[in-house]
Design a protein around this motif. Structure first.
Motif, PDB file in Angstrom:
ATOM      1  N   ALA A 140       0.838  -1.205   0.000  1.00 14.50           N
ATOM      2  CA  ALA A 140       0.000   0.000   0.000  1.00 14.50           C
ATOM      3  C   ALA A 140       0.873   1.255   0.000  1.00 14.50           C
ATOM      4  O   ALA A 140       0.462   2.301  -0.519  1.00 14.50           O
ATOM      5  N   PHE A 141       2.063   1.158   0.559  1.00 13.51           N
ATOM      6  CA  PHE A 141       2.951   2.318   0.633  1.00 13.51           C
ATOM      7  C   PHE A 141       3.654   2.625  -0.683  1.00 13.51           C
ATOM      8  O   PHE A 141       4.286   3.673  -0.817  1.00 13.51           O
ATOM      9  N   ILE A 142       3.530   1.740  -1.669  1.00  8.75           N
ATOM     10  CA  ILE A 142       4.081   2.042  -2.992  1.00  8.75           C
ATOM     11  C   ILE A 142       3.378   3.274  -3.558  1.00  8.75           C
ATOM     12  O   ILE A 142       4.014   4.130  -4.169  1.00  8.75           O
ATOM     13  N   GLY A 143       2.079   3.383  -3.303  1.00 10.41           N
ATOM     14  CA  GLY A 143       1.343   4.564  -3.738  1.00 10.41           C
ATOM     15  C   GLY A 143       1.848   5.829  -3.078  1.00 10.41           C
ATOM     16  O   GLY A 143       1.918   6.889  -3.706  1.00 10.41           O
ATOM     17  N   VAL A 144       2.206   5.744  -1.806  1.00 11.96           N
ATOM     18  CA  VAL A 144       2.764   6.907  -1.095  1.00 11.96           C
ATOM     19  C   VAL A 144       4.114   7.277  -1.717  1.00 11.96           C
ATOM     20  O   VAL A 144       4.424   8.459  -1.886  1.00 11.96           O
ATOM     21  N   TYR A 145       4.884   6.287  -2.071  1.00  9.59           N
ATOM     22  CA  TYR A 145       6.189   6.525  -2.684  1.00  9.59           C
ATOM     23  C   TYR A 145       6.045   7.247  -4.022  1.00  9.59           C
ATOM     24  O   TYR A 145       6.789   8.180  -4.314  1.00  9.59           O
ATOM     25  N   THR A 146       5.086   6.816  -4.834  1.00 14.05           N
ATOM     26  CA  THR A 146       4.957   7.382  -6.176  1.00 14.05           C
ATOM     27  C   THR A 146       4.131   8.666  -6.215  1.00 14.05           C
ATOM     28  O   THR A 146       4.474   9.598  -6.946  1.00 14.05           O
ATOM     29  N   LYS A 147       3.058   8.722  -5.478  1.00  9.96           N
ATOM     30  CA  LYS A 147       2.176   9.899  -5.449  1.00  9.96           C
ATOM     31  C   LYS A 147       1.824  10.211  -3.996  1.00  9.96           C
ATOM     32  O   LYS A 147       0.733   9.864  -3.528  1.00  9.96           O
ATOM     33  N   PRO A 148       2.732  10.824  -3.269  1.00  4.42           N
ATOM     34  CA  PRO A 148       2.532  10.991  -1.830  1.00  4.42           C
ATOM     35  C   PRO A 148       1.308  11.808  -1.437  1.00  4.42           C
ATOM     36  O   PRO A 148       0.610  11.440  -0.487  1.00  4.42           O
ATOM     37  N   VAL A 149       1.024  12.871  -2.127  1.00  2.00           N
ATOM     38  CA  VAL A 149      -0.121  13.704  -1.749  1.00  2.00           C
ATOM     39  C   VAL A 149      -1.426  12.963  -2.016  1.00  2.00           C
ATOM     40  O   VAL A 149      -2.300  12.888  -1.149  1.00  2.00           O
ATOM     41  N   ARG A 150      -1.547  12.388  -3.179  1.00  2.00           N
ATOM     42  CA  ARG A 150      -2.763  11.645  -3.540  1.00  2.00           C
ATOM     43  C   ARG A 150      -3.006  10.463  -2.602  1.00  2.00           C
ATOM     44  O   ARG A 150      -4.146  10.114  -2.304  1.00  2.00           O
ATOM     45  N   ASN A 151      -1.940   9.839  -2.139  1.00  2.00           N
ATOM     46  CA  ASN A 151      -2.060   8.644  -1.307  1.00  2.00           C
ATOM     47  C   ASN A 151      -1.744   8.892   0.166  1.00  2.00           C
ATOM     48  O   ASN A 151      -1.432   7.957   0.898  1.00  2.00           O
ATOM     49  N   SER A 152      -1.867  10.123   0.605  1.00  2.00           N
ATOM     50  CA  SER A 152      -1.587  10.439   2.009  1.00  2.00           C
ATOM     51  C   SER A 152      -2.558   9.724   2.945  1.00  2.00           C
ATOM     52  O   SER A 152      -2.248   9.507   4.121  1.00  2.00           O
ATOM     53  N   TRP A 153      -3.703   9.310   2.421  1.00  2.00           N
ATOM     54  CA  TRP A 153      -4.672   8.569   3.234  1.00  2.00           C
ATOM     55  C   TRP A 153      -4.064   7.274   3.764  1.00  2.00           C
ATOM     56  O   TRP A 153      -4.431   6.807   4.846  1.00  2.00           O
TER      57      TRP A 153
END
Length: 170
Positions: free
Chosen positions: A95-108
Motif C-alpha cells: 500500500a505504501f508504494i502509492g505513497v512513494y509514487t504519489k505521496p499527496v494523492r495517497n496520504s490517506w
C-alpha cells in the motif's frame, strides 16, 4: 536542491524505510519455530527442561518455545495463522508504494497506518490478559505502536509540506 525535490526525497526515504520495516517484520513471522529455537540457544534454555525450571523472562520464552513446539507437532495447521500475519505485513507494505509514487494523492495510506498503530494498544491491553500474556510482553507489543507511528508522523508532515507547495504530486 529546491524545497519540492528535497521534500520528495525525504518522503521517499521514509516511505522506503517503512516498506522495508513492514517486509522485515512480515518475513520474520514465517519461521517462528526456528527463531524461538535460536532465542532459546542464546538464552541457554534447554528444550529438554520444563519451562517451570526457569523464572522471569526465561520462563516466558521457555513456555512460548514449548507451546510452539507442541502445537507445531500436534497441530501444524495453526501456524497458518501466523503465515497470514506475515502475509498481511507484506500486503500492507505494498500500500505504501502509492505513497512513494504519489505521496499527496495517497496520504490517506499514512493516516490509515497511523490509526492501525494506535489500534495496537487496545488490542494488546484487551487481548493480552485474555490470552494470559504477561504485562511486560503486552508493553513490548504496545511499543510497536509508538515505534510504528513515529516515522508515519514525520512522513505525514513532509507530505503536508509538499502538498502546500503545489499540485505536481497529487
Amino acid at each position: 536542491m529546491n524545497d519540492e525535490k528535497k521534500l520528495l526525497r525525504n518522503i521517499r526515504g521514509w516511505t522506503l524505510f517503512y516498506i522495508l520495516s513492514l517486509v522485515f517484520w512480515g518475513v520474520t513471522a514465517f519461521p517462528l519455530q526456528w527463531e524461538m529455537d535460536m532465542l532459546c540457544k542464546v538464552l541457554s534454555i534447554s528444550p529438554d527442561v520444563s519451562p517451570g525450571a526457569y523464572t522471569g523472562f526465561k520462563y516466558w520464552i521457555a513456555t512460548v518455545a514449548h507451546g510452539l513446539t507442541e502445537t507445531n507437532a500436534s497441530y501444524p495447521f495453526l501456524a497458518y495463522g501466523t503465515d497470514w500475519l506475515a502475509f498481511s505485513h507484506l500486503i500492507i507494505a505494498t500500500a505504501f508504494i502509492g505513497v512513494y509514487t504519489k505521496p499527496v494523492r495517497n496520504s490517506w495510506v499514512v493516516s490509515w497506518a497511523m490509526i492501525a498503530c494506535i489500534g495496537i494498544i487496545p488490542l494488546a491491553l484487551i487481548c493480552g490478559p485474555v490470552r494470559e500474556i504477561p504485562f511486560y510482553w503486552q508493553m513490548i507489543d504496545c511499543s510497536f505502536s509508538v515505534l510504528g507511528i513515529i516515522p508515519l508522523i514525520i512522513l505525514r508532515r513532509y507530505i503536508k509540506k509538499l502538498e502546500s507547495l503545489g499540485r505536481k504530486y497529487r
